[in-house]
Design an enzyme around this catalytic site. Structure first.
Site, PDB file in Angstrom:
ATOM      1  N   GLU A   7       0.547  -1.475   0.069  1.00  0.00           N
ATOM      2  CA  GLU A   7      -0.090  -0.131   0.305  1.00  0.00           C
ATOM      3  C   GLU A   7       0.692   1.246  -0.036  1.00  0.00           C
ATOM      4  O   GLU A   7       2.486   1.317   0.599  1.00  0.00           O
ATOM      5  CB  GLU A   7      -1.054   0.055   1.324  1.00  0.00           C
ATOM      6  CG  GLU A   7      -1.929   1.318   1.203  1.00  0.00           C
ATOM      7  CD  GLU A   7      -3.043   0.661   2.313  1.00  0.00           C
ATOM      8  OE1 GLU A   7      -3.317   2.223   3.020  1.00  0.00           O
ATOM      9  OE2 GLU A   7      -3.302  -0.135   2.615  1.00  0.00           O
ATOM     10  N   ASP A  36       0.209   5.300   0.751  1.00  0.00           N
ATOM     11  CA  ASP A  36      -0.390   5.947   1.016  1.00  0.00           C
ATOM     12  C   ASP A  36      -0.923   7.799   1.190  1.00  0.00           C
ATOM     13  O   ASP A  36       0.703   8.601   1.757  1.00  0.00           O
ATOM     14  CB  ASP A  36      -1.374   6.226   2.932  1.00  0.00           C
ATOM     15  CG  ASP A  36      -1.814   4.470   2.797  1.00  0.00           C
ATOM     16  OD1 ASP A  36      -2.542   4.391   2.300  1.00  0.00           O
ATOM     17  OD2 ASP A  36      -1.822   3.929   3.689  1.00  0.00           O
ATOM     18  N   GLU A  47      -3.580  10.620   2.987  1.00  0.00           N
ATOM     19  CA  GLU A  47      -4.076  10.725   3.386  1.00  0.00           C
ATOM     20  C   GLU A  47      -4.440  11.971   4.754  1.00  0.00           C
ATOM     21  O   GLU A  47      -2.920  12.744   4.395  1.00  0.00           O
ATOM     22  CB  GLU A  47      -4.652   9.159   4.969  1.00  0.00           C
ATOM     23  CG  GLU A  47      -4.692   8.052   4.103  1.00  0.00           C
ATOM     24  CD  GLU A  47      -4.891   7.220   5.708  1.00  0.00           C
ATOM     25  OE1 GLU A  47      -4.505   7.428   6.515  1.00  0.00           O
ATOM     26  OE2 GLU A  47      -5.509   6.271   5.626  1.00  0.00           O
TER      27      GLU A  47
END
Length: 303
Positions: free
Chosen positions: A107, A109, A111
């Site tokens: 993953e 990311d 955010e």
């Protein structure tokens, strides 16, 4: 500790550069959310508008919303323009990330942790490889991310992952398998985005809760570009046969946009990243010795 390569693994490793050179790269520059993405949850709170040129995600007390790419990719450069939830966004999290599936998933990311009016957003980044994350770095931004669209980019190739904002690199995660650090390189990923309530952790560690009188909260996703190696139902599209099946015009377009496969930071980009990290980084797992009392992760000890 990294396990020894079997003969088959060693052969695959040696062949990887050849496969990448003959990859069927997908270049998507004309932004059309209808063609490239699908809203996956939210009971109508995710909407594709303006003939596919805009996608909005909304959050209220009942539900948030999210979308995902129709295709999976194994390496690429993804640019996404986002305008974040304005005003009092405390408790909300807006996301844009790449992820595979499964307990040992990879993953990458972005955010965005909301905050009270007048306070800055926190940009939270993380990298998971083979199910292991805990590689958080957080930043404030040098502009208001709710006033207009800004471009958030992930460059992911076999050597490194680079997070950038409006062309300014914030973070580079290098392939350090040589010292036993897993690197995302074999699991295809989709592009995901979501807007959800996380008021147990998002703002000041959960101290500030979501003010539902301000709902619905809305984030806006605008133009995007995807220059990537597509994963197909038959497996990796990084094969000579599929590349040769491309039309002449497609090969021309693809050839001009695959420089990301071997891209690295030049001296100017390195200087810009150093500037951003010096002035806007607010948390770095590699300096958190109280968290890693038994010693920092091995990648943190590499200059």
């Amino acid at each position: 500790m990294a396990h020894p390569h079997t003969p088959l693994e060693s052969l695959a490793f040696l062949l990887l550069p050849l496969l990448l050179l003959t990859a069927n790269f997908m270049a998507t520059n004309a932004s059309d959310f209808n063609k490239n993405f699908r809203v996956t949850w939210g009971y109508g709170r995710g909407k594709i508008l303006n003939n596919g040129k805009l996608l909005t995600l909304s959050l209220d007390k009942i539900s948030g919303s999210g979308f995902e790419s129709k295709n999976q990719y194994l390496f690429g450069k993804i640019d996404m323009q986002i305008k974040l939830v304005p005003g009092d966004s405390a408790g909300t999290v807006t996301t844009y990330y790449l992820s595979s599936i499964g307990s040992n998933h990879d993953e990458i990311d972005f955010e965005f942790l909301g905050n009270q009016s007048g306070q800055p957003y926190t940009l939270h980044t993380n990298v998971f490889s083979q199910g292991k994350g805990n590689r958080e770095q957080q930043f404030h931004l040098w502009f208001d991310p709710t006033a207009d669209f800004h471009t958030y980019s992930v460059l992911w190739n076999p050597q490194r992952i680079i997070f950038s904002v409006d062309g300014t690199p914030l973070r580079e995660f290098k392939n350090m398998e040589s010292i036993g650090v897993p690197f995302p390189k074999s699991q295809p990923m989709r592009i995901y985005a979501s807007l959800w309530n996380a008021d147990d952790l998002a703002t000041q560690g959960g101290r500030i809760k979501t003010d539902w009188t301000k709902a619905p909260f809305t984030a806006f996703y605008g133009s995007f570009s995807i220059n990537a190696c597509k994963w197909t139902s038959r497996g990796s599209s990084c094969t000579a046969s599929q590349s040769s099946a491309s039309t002449t015009s497609s090969r021309t377009s693809i050839s001009s946009s695959n420089s990301w496969m071997n891209q690295e930071l030049d001296s100017t980009s390195q200087e810009r990243m150093n500037w951003a990290r010096k002035n806007y980084m607010i948390y770095n797992y590699c300096t958190d010795k109280s968290r890693f009392s038994q010693g920092l992760p091995p990648e943190c000890n590499v200059s």
